[in-house]
Scaffold this motif. Structure first.
Motif, PDB file in Angstrom:
ATOM      1  N   LYS A 110       0.848  -1.200   0.000  1.00 26.34           N
ATOM      2  CA  LYS A 110       0.000   0.000   0.000  1.00 26.34           C
ATOM      3  C   LYS A 110       0.879   1.244   0.000  1.00 26.34           C
ATOM      4  CE  LYS A 110      -3.706  -2.578   0.909  1.00 26.34           C
ATOM      5  NZ  LYS A 110      -3.048  -3.871   1.166  1.00 26.34           N
ATOM      6  N   ILE A 160      -6.388  -0.320   7.116  1.00 21.37           N
ATOM      7  CA  ILE A 160      -5.412  -0.663   6.086  1.00 21.37           C
ATOM      8  C   ILE A 160      -4.357   0.439   6.028  1.00 21.37           C
ATOM      9  CG2 ILE A 160      -5.107  -1.036   3.592  1.00 21.37           C
ATOM     10  CD1 ILE A 160      -7.881  -2.234   3.538  1.00 21.37           C
ATOM     11  N   MET A 163     -12.017   0.338   6.617  1.00 19.91           N
ATOM     12  CA  MET A 163     -10.907   0.130   5.690  1.00 19.91           C
ATOM     13  C   MET A 163     -10.129   1.409   5.380  1.00 19.91           C
ATOM     14  SD  MET A 163     -12.548  -2.643   3.030  1.00 19.91           S
ATOM     15  CE  MET A 163     -11.004  -2.905   2.179  1.00 19.91           C
ATOM     16  N   SER A 218      -1.843  -7.555  11.106  1.00 16.48           N
ATOM     17  CA  SER A 218      -1.657  -7.120   9.721  1.00 16.48           C
ATOM     18  C   SER A 218      -0.880  -8.174   8.957  1.00 16.48           C
ATOM     19  CB  SER A 218      -0.905  -5.784   9.690  1.00 16.48           C
ATOM     20  OG  SER A 218       0.437  -5.958  10.123  1.00 16.48           O
ATOM     21  N   SER A 222      -8.033  -7.367  -1.436  1.00 13.76           N
ATOM     22  CA  SER A 222      -6.944  -7.956  -0.658  1.00 13.76           C
ATOM     23  C   SER A 222      -7.251  -9.434  -0.485  1.00 13.76           C
ATOM     24  CB  SER A 222      -6.800  -7.277   0.713  1.00 13.76           C
ATOM     25  OG  SER A 222      -7.868  -7.632   1.571  1.00 13.76           O
ATOM     26  N   GLY A 246      -4.490  -4.148   9.075  1.00 18.79           N
ATOM     27  CA  GLY A 246      -5.335  -4.558   7.954  1.00 18.79           C
ATOM     28  C   GLY A 246      -6.305  -5.677   8.280  1.00 18.79           C
TER      29      GLY A 246
END
Length: 352
Positions: A18, A310, A306, A151, A194, A279
Motif C-alpha cells: 500500500k 489498512i 478500511m 496485519s 486484498s 489490515g
C-alpha cells in the motif's frame, strides 16, 4: 487575543504493497504549549493506491518499490488538491522508518528526503506500528486500551505504560495477515481488494468447522504450523473440504487464539477497552468475536473501517505530528530505514 496554533503534517507510507499519502492538521488553543495539551485532530487528505499481483501470486519487494516510485508524485498532487494546500502550508514531513519491506521503505524514504530539501521542511521518521495505534486512538476515542495489532507483517498484543507501547504477546513466526495471504494463494483467490478480504467472504459461506492446530504458547501465538496443515488439506483432499469451509475454519481457529491472549492482557492491566488495528482488523468476524469477549468482561471493542485499518498515509502523519509537537525531528543522517523497528522501541513522549 492570539489565534489558535496549528500544525499541518504530511505523511508518507509505503512499508508494503500500500502506498499512502495523508495530510492531518492539529489545532491547539492559544497560549498553551503543544506539548501540554491534546490537540484537535482534523483529516485533510487520505489518498492510497495498492499494488496487486495476479491471483495465486505474492508480491516481490522490487515490484512494490517500482509501484511506489511510479505513483508517489501523482498521489502527492491528489493529496494537496484534496486538502486545498500547497507545500508552503506544511510544517513537517513524516515518513515510515520501519518496520516493513526494505525496497518499498527505501523508495518512500528517498522521496521524503528529497521533499524535505526542496521545501525546507523538517523530517519525522515514524514507526509503522505506532502509526496504526495512534490512528486508531484518534478515530475511535479509545483512552487506554489493550491493542490487538494484526496485519500482513505483524501480530502483537500491546498495552501502554510509562511512555512506551509494551508488547505483551506476539507471533513467534509469521503474522496472521501473511498466513491468510499465503492460503489465499493456495486457493488462487484474487489479490484485489486484498487476499484477506476475499478469504473473509468465503468464510461467511462456510458452515463446517474443520479441526486445526491451535497454537498458543503463553502470551504468544504461532501460525506457520496451522498454515502447513490447512495447505495440505486443501491440496490433498479438495473433494472432502470446500474452500468455504477451509476459510471459515482457518478464521475461527486463528481468531480464537487472538481473543485468548488479548483477554489475558486485559485481565493483567485491568483494562476494559480493546482497540483492534491493522489490515486484518477490518475483518468483521474478528471484531465480532472480540466484542463477545469484551462484553463478557463488561468492556468494549474499538475498531476502524478500511479507510484507516489498512496502511495509509494519515496514520504516519498522525503519529509523526504528535512527536513533532514535542520537538522531535529526524536529522537527515538518521533517515535510514529499518525492517526491524519494534513497537516498544519508540519513546511515546506525547502520552503521560
Amino acid at each position: 487575543m492570539s489565534s489558535a496554533k496549528t500544525i499541518i503534517a504530511l505523511g508518507l507510507e509505503g512499508s508494503a504493497n500500500k502506498l499512502g499519502v495523508g495530510i492531518v492538521k492539529h489545532t491547539y488553543p492559544s497560549g498553551i504549549p503543544a506539548a501540554e495539551l491534546s490537540p484537535t485532530y482534523e483529516e485533510l487528505a487520505n489518498i492510497r493506491d495498492t499494488y496487486n499481483p495476479p491471483a495465486g501470486h505474492g508480491f516481490q519487494p522490487r515490484d512494490v518499490a517500482h509501484h511506489h516510485r511510479t505513483l508517489i508524485l501523482p498521489l502527492l498532487r491528489k493529496a494537496f488538491a484534496a486538502a486545498n494546500l500547497t507545500p508552503a502550508d506544511i510544517d513537517c514531513i513524516c515518513f515510515t522508518k520501519g518496520p516493513g519491506m526494505g525496497a518499498p521503505l527505501q523508495s518512500v524514504a528517498l522521496v521524503a528526503r528529497t521533499l524535505s530539501q526542496l521545501w525546507n521542511k523538517p523530517l519525522v521518521g515514524t514507526n509503522h506500528c505506532v502509526g496504526h495505534i495512534e490512528m486508531g486512538r484518534a478515530i475511535t476515542g479509545a483512552q487506554n486500551p489493550v491493542v490487538l495489532y494484526v496485519s500482513g507483517g505483524n501480530t502483537q498484543v500491546i498495552a501502554y505504560s510509562q511512555q512506551t507501547y509494551r508488547i505483551f504477546g506476539e507471533t513467534l513466526d509469521i503474522a496472521i495477515g501473511n498466513c491468510l495471504d499465503r492460503f489465499a494463494r493456495v486457493l488462487r483467490l484474487p489479490n484485489d481488494p486484498s487476499p484477506g478480504y476475499n478469504i473473509e467472504q468465503y468464510a461467511k459461506r462456510g458452515s463446517k468447522f474443520i479441526p486445526l492446530p491451535y497454537t498458543v504458547k503463553g502470551m504468544d501465538v504461532s501460525f506457520s504450523g496451522i498454515l502447513s496443515f490447512i495447505e495440505n488439506l486443501a491440496k490433498s483432499q479438495p473433494d472432502k473440504y470446500s474452500p468455504e469451509d477451509l476459510c471459515y475454519s482457518l478464521q475461527e481457529n486463528m481468531f480464537a487464539m487472538l481473543v485468548e491472549i488479548t483477554e489475558r492482557a486485559m485481565a493483567h492491566i485491568g483494562s476494559k477497552e480493546v482497540l483492534v488495528v491493522g489490515g486484518v482488523g477490518c475483518n468483521e468476524r474478528l471484531q465480532e468475536m472480540m466484542g463477545i469477549m469484551a462484553e463478557e468482561r463488561s468492556g468494549k471493542v474499538f475498531a476502524t473501517d478500511m479507510r484507516y485499518c489498512i496502511d495509509n498515509g494519515i496514520m504516519i502523519a498522525q503519529a509523526g505530528v504528535l512527536a513533532f509537537a514535542r520537538g522531535q525531528t529526524t536529522p537527515m543522517d538518521d533517515t535510514w530505514i529499518t525492517q526491524r523497528f519494534r513497537t516498544d522501541q519508540v519513546h511515546v513522549e506525547w502520552r503521560d
